[in-house]
Design a protein around this motif. Structure first.
Motif, PDB file in Angstrom:
ATOM      1  N   LEU A 130       0.761  -1.008   0.563  1.00  0.00           N
ATOM      2  CA  LEU A 130      -0.099  -0.146  -0.067  1.00  0.00           C
ATOM      3  C   LEU A 130       0.856   1.616  -0.209  1.00  0.00           C
ATOM      4  O   LEU A 130       0.615   2.408  -0.809  1.00  0.00           O
ATOM      5  N   THR A 131       2.018   1.406   0.576  1.00  0.00           N
ATOM      6  CA  THR A 131       2.415   2.536   0.885  1.00  0.00           C
ATOM      7  C   THR A 131       3.458   2.755  -0.193  1.00  0.00           C
ATOM      8  O   THR A 131       4.433   3.161  -0.778  1.00  0.00           O
ATOM      9  N   SER A 132       3.884   1.485  -1.462  1.00  0.00           N
ATOM     10  CA  SER A 132       4.450   1.794  -2.527  1.00  0.00           C
ATOM     11  C   SER A 132       3.641   2.465  -3.631  1.00  0.00           C
ATOM     12  O   SER A 132       4.608   3.132  -4.763  1.00  0.00           O
ATOM     13  N   LEU A 133       2.596   2.041  -3.751  1.00  0.00           N
ATOM     14  CA  LEU A 133       1.710   2.665  -4.639  1.00  0.00           C
ATOM     15  C   LEU A 133       1.795   4.460  -4.480  1.00  0.00           C
ATOM     16  O   LEU A 133       1.482   4.647  -3.706  1.00  0.00           O
ATOM     17  N   PRO A 134       1.726   4.667  -5.935  1.00  0.00           N
ATOM     18  CA  PRO A 134       1.606   6.199  -6.171  1.00  0.00           C
ATOM     19  C   PRO A 134       0.852   6.660  -5.887  1.00  0.00           C
ATOM     20  O   PRO A 134      -0.362   5.533  -6.256  1.00  0.00           O
ATOM     21  N   THR A 135       0.345   7.886  -5.034  1.00  0.00           N
ATOM     22  CA  THR A 135      -1.210   8.521  -4.781  1.00  0.00           C
ATOM     23  C   THR A 135      -1.718   8.130  -6.290  1.00  0.00           C
ATOM     24  O   THR A 135      -3.004   8.401  -5.510  1.00  0.00           O
ATOM     25  N   SER A 136      -1.683   8.336  -7.019  1.00  0.00           N
ATOM     26  CA  SER A 136      -1.977   8.493  -8.177  1.00  0.00           C
ATOM     27  C   SER A 136      -2.819   7.546  -8.260  1.00  0.00           C
ATOM     28  O   SER A 136      -3.486   7.799  -9.466  1.00  0.00           O
ATOM     29  N   PHE A 137      -3.517   6.464  -7.430  1.00  0.00           N
ATOM     30  CA  PHE A 137      -3.015   5.013  -8.076  1.00  0.00           C
ATOM     31  C   PHE A 137      -4.819   4.823  -7.053  1.00  0.00           C
ATOM     32  O   PHE A 137      -4.647   3.974  -6.304  1.00  0.00           O
ATOM     33  N   LEU A 138      -5.606   5.505  -6.722  1.00  0.00           N
ATOM     34  CA  LEU A 138      -6.471   5.657  -5.988  1.00  0.00           C
ATOM     35  C   LEU A 138      -7.331   4.280  -6.327  1.00  0.00           C
ATOM     36  O   LEU A 138      -7.452   3.777  -4.683  1.00  0.00           O
ATOM     37  N   ARG A 139      -7.564   4.076  -7.486  1.00  0.00           N
ATOM     38  CA  ARG A 139      -8.481   2.771  -7.523  1.00  0.00           C
ATOM     39  C   ARG A 139      -7.917   1.195  -6.907  1.00  0.00           C
ATOM     40  O   ARG A 139      -8.333   1.171  -5.783  1.00  0.00           O
ATOM     41  N   GLU A 140      -6.498   1.829  -7.497  1.00  0.00           N
ATOM     42  CA  GLU A 140      -6.131   0.487  -6.945  1.00  0.00           C
ATOM     43  C   GLU A 140      -5.776   0.130  -5.505  1.00  0.00           C
ATOM     44  O   GLU A 140      -5.700  -1.173  -4.586  1.00  0.00           O
ATOM     45  N   HIS A 141      -6.022   1.698  -4.599  1.00  0.00           N
ATOM     46  CA  HIS A 141      -4.979   1.046  -2.994  1.00  0.00           C
ATOM     47  C   HIS A 141      -6.387   0.815  -2.585  1.00  0.00           C
ATOM     48  O   HIS A 141      -6.123   0.477  -1.203  1.00  0.00           O
ATOM     49  N   ALA A 142      -7.521   1.429  -3.032  1.00  0.00           N
ATOM     50  CA  ALA A 142      -8.472   1.120  -2.507  1.00  0.00           C
ATOM     51  C   ALA A 142      -8.900  -0.282  -2.474  1.00  0.00           C
ATOM     52  O   ALA A 142      -9.444  -0.859  -1.353  1.00  0.00           O
ATOM     53  N   ARG A 144     -13.877   4.655   1.845  1.00  0.00           N
ATOM     54  CA  ARG A 144     -14.288   6.213   1.489  1.00  0.00           C
ATOM     55  C   ARG A 144     -13.488   7.283   0.198  1.00  0.00           C
ATOM     56  O   ARG A 144     -13.416   8.232  -0.036  1.00  0.00           O
ATOM     57  N   ILE A 145     -12.243   5.919  -0.104  1.00  0.00           N
ATOM     58  CA  ILE A 145     -11.497   6.480  -1.191  1.00  0.00           C
ATOM     59  C   ILE A 145     -12.033   6.841  -2.985  1.00  0.00           C
ATOM     60  O   ILE A 145     -12.201   7.886  -4.022  1.00  0.00           O
ATOM     61  N   PHE A 146     -12.987   5.987  -3.046  1.00  0.00           N
ATOM     62  CA  PHE A 146     -14.054   5.477  -3.935  1.00  0.00           C
ATOM     63  C   PHE A 146     -14.813   7.047  -4.172  1.00  0.00           C
ATOM     64  O   PHE A 146     -15.281   7.307  -5.042  1.00  0.00           O
ATOM     65  N   TYR A 147     -15.618   7.213  -2.911  1.00  0.00           N
ATOM     66  CA  TYR A 147     -16.985   7.841  -2.388  1.00  0.00           C
ATOM     67  C   TYR A 147     -16.121   9.336  -2.279  1.00  0.00           C
ATOM     68  O   TYR A 147     -16.615  10.471  -3.130  1.00  0.00           O
ATOM     69  N   CYS A 148     -15.340   9.650  -1.961  1.00  0.00           N
ATOM     70  CA  CYS A 148     -15.286  11.306  -1.267  1.00  0.00           C
ATOM     71  C   CYS A 148     -13.534  11.469  -2.261  1.00  0.00           C
ATOM     72  O   CYS A 148     -13.864  12.436  -3.055  1.00  0.00           O
ATOM     73  N   ASP A 149     -12.985  10.822  -2.426  1.00  0.00           N
ATOM     74  CA  ASP A 149     -11.354  10.923  -3.384  1.00  0.00           C
ATOM     75  C   ASP A 149     -12.251  10.766  -4.597  1.00  0.00           C
ATOM     76  O   ASP A 149     -11.234  11.848  -5.592  1.00  0.00           O
ATOM     77  N   LEU A 150     -12.834   9.872  -5.343  1.00  0.00           N
ATOM     78  CA  LEU A 150     -12.733   9.895  -6.625  1.00  0.00           C
ATOM     79  C   LEU A 150     -14.263  10.226  -6.763  1.00  0.00           C
ATOM     80  O   LEU A 150     -14.738  10.690  -7.884  1.00  0.00           O
ATOM     81  N   SER A 151     -15.002  11.358  -5.818  1.00  0.00           N
ATOM     82  CA  SER A 151     -16.717  11.870  -6.010  1.00  0.00           C
ATOM     83  C   SER A 151     -17.340  10.426  -6.456  1.00  0.00           C
ATOM     84  O   SER A 151     -17.700  11.345  -7.306  1.00  0.00           O
ATOM     85  N   SER A 152     -17.585   8.974  -6.528  1.00  0.00           N
ATOM     86  CA  SER A 152     -18.121   8.214  -7.287  1.00  0.00           C
ATOM     87  C   SER A 152     -18.419   7.327  -6.498  1.00  0.00           C
ATOM     88  O   SER A 152     -18.372   6.737  -6.611  1.00  0.00           O
ATOM     89  N   MET A 153     -19.372   7.962  -6.475  1.00  0.00           N
ATOM     90  CA  MET A 153     -20.772   6.804  -5.890  1.00  0.00           C
ATOM     91  C   MET A 153     -21.014   5.637  -6.780  1.00  0.00           C
ATOM     92  O   MET A 153     -21.451   4.216  -6.101  1.00  0.00           O
ATOM     93  N   GLU A 154     -21.536   5.320  -8.191  1.00  0.00           N
ATOM     94  CA  GLU A 154     -20.745   4.613  -9.165  1.00  0.00           C
ATOM     95  C   GLU A 154     -19.730   3.472  -8.643  1.00  0.00           C
ATOM     96  O   GLU A 154     -20.156   2.312  -9.193  1.00  0.00           O
ATOM     97  N   LEU A 155     -18.528   3.656  -8.850  1.00  0.00           N
ATOM     98  CA  LEU A 155     -17.527   3.301  -8.514  1.00  0.00           C
ATOM     99  C   LEU A 155     -17.820   2.229  -6.599  1.00  0.00           C
ATOM    100  O   LEU A 155     -17.568   1.309  -6.540  1.00  0.00           O
ATOM    101  N   ALA A 156     -18.206   3.322  -5.792  1.00  0.00           N
ATOM    102  CA  ALA A 156     -18.347   3.204  -4.804  1.00  0.00           C
ATOM    103  C   ALA A 156     -19.867   2.076  -5.005  1.00  0.00           C
ATOM    104  O   ALA A 156     -19.506   0.441  -4.224  1.00  0.00           O
ATOM    105  N   LEU A 157     -20.856   1.811  -5.162  1.00  0.00           N
ATOM    106  CA  LEU A 157     -22.027   0.736  -5.591  1.00  0.00           C
ATOM    107  C   LEU A 157     -21.419   0.011  -6.103  1.00  0.00           C
ATOM    108  O   LEU A 157     -21.463  -1.456  -5.825  1.00  0.00           O
ATOM    109  N   GLU A 158     -20.749  -0.154  -7.291  1.00  0.00           N
ATOM    110  CA  GLU A 158     -19.861  -1.342  -7.997  1.00  0.00           C
ATOM    111  C   GLU A 158     -19.180  -2.019  -6.806  1.00  0.00           C
ATOM    112  O   GLU A 158     -19.247  -3.587  -7.488  1.00  0.00           O
ATOM    113  N   TYR A 159     -18.249  -1.559  -6.121  1.00  0.00           N
ATOM    114  CA  TYR A 159     -17.127  -1.986  -5.397  1.00  0.00           C
ATOM    115  C   TYR A 159     -18.349  -2.903  -4.356  1.00  0.00           C
ATOM    116  O   TYR A 159     -18.272  -4.171  -3.352  1.00  0.00           O
ATOM    117  N   CYS A 160     -19.448  -1.978  -3.938  1.00  0.00           N
ATOM    118  CA  CYS A 160     -20.520  -3.428  -2.592  1.00  0.00           C
ATOM    119  C   CYS A 160     -21.096  -4.240  -3.911  1.00  0.00           C
ATOM    120  O   CYS A 160     -21.244  -5.320  -2.801  1.00  0.00           O
TER     121      CYS A 160
END
Length: 113
Positions: A3-15, A29-45
Protein backbone atom coordinates in the motif's frame (compact mmCIF):
# COMPACT_ATOMS: atom_id res chain seq x y z
CA UNK A 1 3.98 -2.61 2.52
CA UNK A 2 2.48 -2.73 -0.93
CA UNK A 3 0.00 0.00 0.00
CA UNK A 4 2.75 2.45 0.87
CA UNK A 5 4.65 1.72 -2.34
CA UNK A 6 1.71 2.64 -4.60
CA UNK A 7 1.85 6.12 -6.15
CA UNK A 8 -0.81 8.44 -4.76
CA UNK A 9 -2.40 8.70 -8.20
CA UNK A 10 -3.38 4.99 -8.07
CA UNK A 11 -6.44 5.58 -5.90
CA UNK A 12 -8.60 2.79 -7.37
CA UNK A 13 -5.84 0.25 -6.91
CA UNK A 14 -5.26 1.49 -3.37
CA UNK A 15 -8.97 1.08 -2.60
CA UNK A 16 -9.04 -2.44 -4.02
CA UNK A 17 -6.04 -3.46 -1.92
CA UNK A 18 -7.68 -2.02 1.19
CA UNK A 19 -10.75 -4.07 0.37
CA UNK A 20 -8.67 -7.24 0.10
CA UNK A 21 -7.34 -6.46 3.57
CA UNK A 22 -10.91 -6.23 4.87
CA UNK A 23 -10.78 -2.45 5.28
CA UNK A 24 -14.00 -1.88 3.37
CA UNK A 25 -14.93 1.50 4.84
CA UNK A 26 -11.48 2.84 3.96
CA UNK A 27 -11.84 1.51 0.43
CA UNK A 28 -15.30 3.06 0.09
CA UNK A 29 -14.03 6.38 1.44
CA UNK A 30 -11.59 6.50 -1.49
CA UNK A 31 -14.30 5.71 -4.04
CA UNK A 32 -16.95 7.99 -2.54
CA UNK A 33 -14.84 10.89 -1.22
CA UNK A 34 -11.52 11.00 -3.02
CA UNK A 35 -12.83 9.90 -6.42
CA UNK A 36 -16.28 11.46 -5.85
CA UNK A 37 -17.95 8.43 -7.37
CA UNK A 38 -21.04 6.87 -5.89
CA UNK A 39 -21.06 4.64 -8.98
CA UNK A 40 -17.64 3.12 -8.17
CA UNK A 41 -18.60 2.74 -4.52
CA UNK A 42 -21.80 0.90 -5.46
CA UNK A 43 -19.90 -1.29 -7.93
CA UNK A 44 -17.47 -2.23 -5.16
CA UNK A 45 -20.38 -3.12 -2.87
CA UNK A 46 -22.11 -5.09 -5.64
CA UNK A 47 -19.01 -7.24 -6.08
CA UNK A 48 -18.77 -7.81 -2.30
CA UNK A 49 -22.46 -8.72 -2.20
CA UNK A 50 -22.10 -11.23 -5.04
CA UNK A 51 -19.08 -12.84 -3.34
CA UNK A 52 -20.96 -13.12 -0.05
CA UNK A 53 -23.91 -14.69 -1.86
CA UNK A 54 -21.63 -17.26 -3.51
CA UNK A 55 -19.91 -18.07 -0.23
CA UNK A 56 -23.28 -18.40 1.48
CA UNK A 57 -24.40 -20.96 -1.09
CA UNK A 58 -21.21 -22.98 -0.67
CA UNK A 59 -21.15 -22.95 3.12
CA UNK A 60 -24.35 -22.89 5.14
CA UNK A 61 -23.50 -20.36 7.82
CA UNK A 62 -25.70 -19.81 10.86
CA UNK A 63 -23.97 -16.50 11.59
CA UNK A 64 -25.35 -13.62 9.54
CA UNK A 65 -22.67 -11.47 7.95
CA UNK A 66 -22.87 -7.72 7.62
CA UNK A 67 -24.66 -6.45 4.54
CA UNK A 68 -22.13 -5.37 1.89
CA UNK A 69 -23.87 -1.99 1.48
CA UNK A 70 -23.93 -0.89 5.14
CA UNK A 71 -20.31 0.38 5.11
CA UNK A 72 -21.21 2.66 2.17
CA UNK A 73 -24.17 4.07 4.10
CA UNK A 74 -21.80 4.75 7.04
CA UNK A 75 -19.23 6.43 4.78
CA UNK A 76 -21.88 8.58 3.09
CA UNK A 77 -23.25 9.73 6.44
CA UNK A 78 -19.90 10.42 8.09
CA UNK A 79 -17.65 11.63 5.30
CA UNK A 80 -19.68 14.50 3.93
CA UNK A 81 -19.20 17.94 5.49
CA UNK A 82 -22.84 18.73 4.65
CA UNK A 83 -24.99 16.39 6.78
CA UNK A 84 -28.03 16.81 4.49
CA UNK A 85 -26.00 15.73 1.47
CA UNK A 86 -24.69 12.73 3.43
CA UNK A 87 -28.23 11.69 4.38
CA UNK A 88 -29.36 12.13 0.76
CA UNK A 89 -26.50 9.90 -0.42
CA UNK A 90 -27.34 7.26 2.20
CA UNK A 91 -30.99 7.29 1.12
CA UNK A 92 -29.85 6.99 -2.50
CA UNK A 93 -27.96 3.79 -1.59
CA UNK A 94 -31.11 2.47 0.12
CA UNK A 95 -33.23 3.28 -2.92
CA UNK A 96 -30.83 1.92 -5.53
CA UNK A 97 -30.18 -1.36 -3.72
CA UNK A 98 -33.53 -1.76 -1.95
CA UNK A 99 -33.81 -5.42 -2.94
CA UNK A 100 -30.54 -6.50 -1.34
CA UNK A 101 -29.67 -4.05 1.44
CA UNK A 102 -30.41 -4.75 5.08
CA UNK A 103 -32.99 -1.97 5.41
CA UNK A 104 -33.37 -2.12 9.16
CA UNK A 105 -29.60 -1.86 9.73
CA UNK A 106 -29.33 1.02 7.25
CA UNK A 107 -32.29 2.92 8.72
CA UNK A 108 -30.81 2.63 12.22
CA UNK A 109 -27.76 4.54 10.96
CA UNK A 110 -29.80 7.53 9.73
CA UNK A 111 -30.03 10.52 12.07
CA UNK A 112 -33.22 10.77 14.12
CA UNK A 113 -34.21 14.24 12.89
Amino acid sequence: RLLTSLPTSFLREHALLLGRLGRHEDALRIFYCDLSSMELALEYCDIRHERKEEEGRKVRSTTPSECAYIPLVKVALNADSDPDRGVAAAIQVLALRRNVIDKSAALRLLPKN
